[in-house]
Write an enzyme that holds these catalytic residues in place. Structure first.
Site, PDB file in Angstrom:
ATOM      1  N   THR A   1       0.849  -1.189   0.000  1.00  0.00           N
ATOM      2  CA  THR A   1       0.000   0.000   0.000  1.00  0.00           C
ATOM      3  C   THR A   1       0.878   1.231   0.000  1.00  0.00           C
ATOM      4  O   THR A   1       1.913   1.258   0.674  1.00  0.00           O
ATOM      5  CB  THR A   1      -0.959   0.008   1.219  1.00  0.00           C
ATOM      6  OG1 THR A   1      -1.787   1.175   1.155  1.00  0.00           O
ATOM      7  CG2 THR A   1      -0.206  -0.003   2.536  1.00  0.00           C
TER       8      THR A   1
ATOM      9  N   HIS B   1       2.495 -11.435  14.225  1.00  0.00           N
ATOM     10  CA  HIS B   1       3.572 -11.956  15.075  1.00  0.00           C
ATOM     11  C   HIS B   1       3.354 -13.416  15.452  1.00  0.00           C
ATOM     12  O   HIS B   1       4.264 -14.071  15.997  1.00  0.00           O
ATOM     13  CB  HIS B   1       3.677 -11.101  16.335  1.00  0.00           C
ATOM     14  CG  HIS B   1       5.059 -11.036  16.910  1.00  0.00           C
ATOM     15  ND1 HIS B   1       6.114 -11.791  16.431  1.00  0.00           N
ATOM     16  CD2 HIS B   1       5.567 -10.305  17.936  1.00  0.00           C
ATOM     17  CE1 HIS B   1       7.200 -11.533  17.126  1.00  0.00           C
ATOM     18  NE2 HIS B   1       6.896 -10.632  18.051  1.00  0.00           N
TER      19      HIS B   1
END
Length: 424
Positions: free
Chosen positions: A343, A395
């Site tokens: 993006t 994560h």
């Protein structure tokens, strides 16, 4: 009688919203002519007339949700426009008598907020360019323009083939109520309500749901770095004209970052993976989602097999997908199956941000504004064109070491673009 139904909407899509009717009851239609627009949670698509005839019945109004196979309208292939049933238009309001001080221009303009203004009056008021845009738009749009009481020539048409959408009318109303507009037209601004309640589009609702889902289901963390754009900018400047002449597309920065990302993904496979249940799916194909801003919201069309495409092919694919996104013509297949996304908030001036994951992907790279900044190079302070990079990642599947290493490899490839050609 020919029935018009909701077509197959693509994989896993079973419901849509009738966004806009492009033809009214009683109007003649031709085979393959767009009748209406359906909005799904992934894209906007047109439903066309199966045969020539006259649209005799509309069964689902704008804003209603429909399922695949639902009956939308009926077309009489034997009728003519004059013989078809017509909706009775509201009787026009009596024309106001102009005062002696009224100018010819003022007396021919439609009265602000008059819902009974006629289409010929609107077309005359709009002029030729806006005239054509309004004629291509649906009856609901023409009614909304009339009821809004705004100058139709100020409406920016964002629909396919230059058609005006209901969202365009609403946007023009908002602009008309801005302080600048109020200063030039206080009388018109006084009629704008202090608040307006508008139903969210299906695409906006889906964007909201998926972004919240990403926050709720993933352990999102963002790591940052900065990249010196000097060498890639010089390379682009040197070969830009020759590149465009040979390949027919402009040489932008997207192709360089796509190539750098693919090279980094190949070395750090966890960044190109996703979690499904208790399993990790490692992807050995590199389908990059490229975020594109459209009038109806942010969409992420996918460039397939970027590892097998040249810079020119990537730039060409991006241009094609971006154009289809802005025209509302992306297919469901073009919106699904990405393994990693990019993006670029820099096109809007963003200096730094923390992008949110495009689920079920596990990472997204945020690009930002190129800003001249003083940096230390070989013990000296010099001014270089710098860009902040941001990698948001899940994560649960990607460790900090992998995320930082991935971002460093992207940085190194952009700062030394010859590495991409030599694959080192």
């Amino acid at each position: 009688m020919i029935e018009v139904t909701v077509p197959d909407l693509g994989e896993s899509v079973t419901e849509a919203t009738v966004a806009q009717w492009l033809r009214a009851v009683g109007e003649p239609v031709t085979a393959d002519e767009p009748l209406l627009e359906l909005e799904t949670d992934k894209a906007t698509l047109e439903v066309v007339a199966p045969k020539d005839g006259v649209l005799t019945e509309i069964l689902v109004p704008e804003g209603e949700d429909v399922e695949v196979g639902a009956l939308l309208a009926r077309i009489d292939p034997t009728a003519t426009a004059s013989a078809a049933p017509q909706e009775t238009p509201p009787a026009p309001a009596p024309a106001p008598v102009p005062s002696a001080a009224a100018t010819p221009e003022a007396s021919t303009a439609p009265a602000a907020g008059d819902p009974q203004i006629s289409l010929p009056d609107l077309l005359s008021f709009m002029g030729s360019g806006a005239n054509e845009a309004l004629e291509r738009s649906g009856p609901a749009v023409r009614k909304a323009v009339a009821e809004a009481g705004i100058d139709p020539g100020t409406i920016v048409a964002t629909g396919p083939d230059g058609r005006i959408r209901l969202e365009d009318v609403a946007e023009a109303q908002v602009l008309a109520s801005s302080p600048a507009a109020s200063a030039s037209a206080p009388a018109a601004a006084a009629e704008v309500p202090r608040e307006e309640r508008v139903k969210m589009s299906r695409m906006r609702r889906t964007i909201a749901t998926r972004l919240k889902e990403a926050q709720n289901t993933a352990a999102i963390l963002t790591t940052f770095n900065e990249v010196d754009m000097t060498r890639v900018m010089a390379l682009r400047k040197r070969y830009r004209d020759a590149f465009e002449e040979k390949h027919g597309v402009k040489l932008g920065f997207t192709g360089f970052f796509a190539k750098a990302v693919v090279a980094a993904l190949q070395e750090i496979p966890a960044v190109n993976a996703e979690i499904e249940g208790e399993e990790i799916i490692y992807k050995h194909h590199y389908d990059l989602g490229m975020a594109v801003s459209t009038p109806t919201g942010l969409v992420v069309p996918v460039i397939r097999d970027c590892d097998q495409k040249s810079l020119a092919e990537i730039e060409d694919s991006l241009g094609e997908l971006a154009g289809a996104a802005r025209d509302g013509k992306l297919s469901a297949d073009q919106m699904t199956g990405g393994t990693f996304s990019i993006t670029n908030g820099g096109v809007f001036g963003s200096l730094l941000s923390t992008p949110i994951l495009n689920r079920p992907q596990s990472a997204i790279l945020g690009l930002h504004k190129i800003q001249p900044r003083p940096v230390a190079v070989d013990g000296e302070v010099v001014v270089r064109p710098m860009m902040y990079l941001a990698l948001s990642y899940d994560h649960r599947i990607i460790d900090g070491r992998e995320a930082v290493t991935f971002l460093v490899k992207v940085k190194e490839a952009i700062e030394d673009p010859e590495r991409l050609l030599l694959a080192v």
